[in-house]
Design an enzyme around this catalytic site. Sequence first.
Site: not given
Length: 217
Positions: A126, A168-169, A172
């Site tokens: 990351c 993953h994004e 966030h």
Amino acid sequence: MATPRNHAPLAEQVEELLAVGGPLPIVAAGDPVLRRGTERFDGQLAPALLARFVEALRVTMHEAPGVGLAAPQVGVPLRIAVIEDQAPVPEEVRLARGRVPQPFRVLVNPAYEPVGTARAAFFEGCLSVPGWQAIVARHAQVRLTGQDEHGRTVDEVFSGWPARIVQHETDHLDGVLYLDRAELRSLASNEAMAQRWTQPTPEKAARALGFDLPAQP
């Protein structure tokens, strides 16, 4: 008395960021903006400002370099992320990880749900946790819904490495870092990764570091 930066209207905050020019500074783990979650995008940025912000995210992602970047990673708590992956990897890695090129695209108000029960575990890093990687077991296939930067509906199924990127994004945007989902026994510095764990799959790392990978369906 000046208004604190984190209380400023989002458009004003973005204008301040863009005024500096060049790649935006990436926020590192420990900053609360990465943990608070984000506001759903609903026109807080005018179209021209949104376009400039998206371009700044693209430039910053390329400069880092990375394959995705979410707005909180540059300090902006809006539900916006960008992804792009040219997948410059050997063929054996591409096949093992399902890593295929992804064009540049903008994710606005994204959400995902698993398709099926299969999970895949690979090392992941990351930009907000520089210098480290760890194995994360993620859904092998997900359905992503949301919009693009023009307000057009996105409803698409992603598999393999692209599925990992969008998870993953999107995480966030919910205040979740990859370390929250990682097998912490696998945590490795970038130097250790280069020296020991360059194999296409993580079985060797799992045996050596003493943890289990998810069962394959």
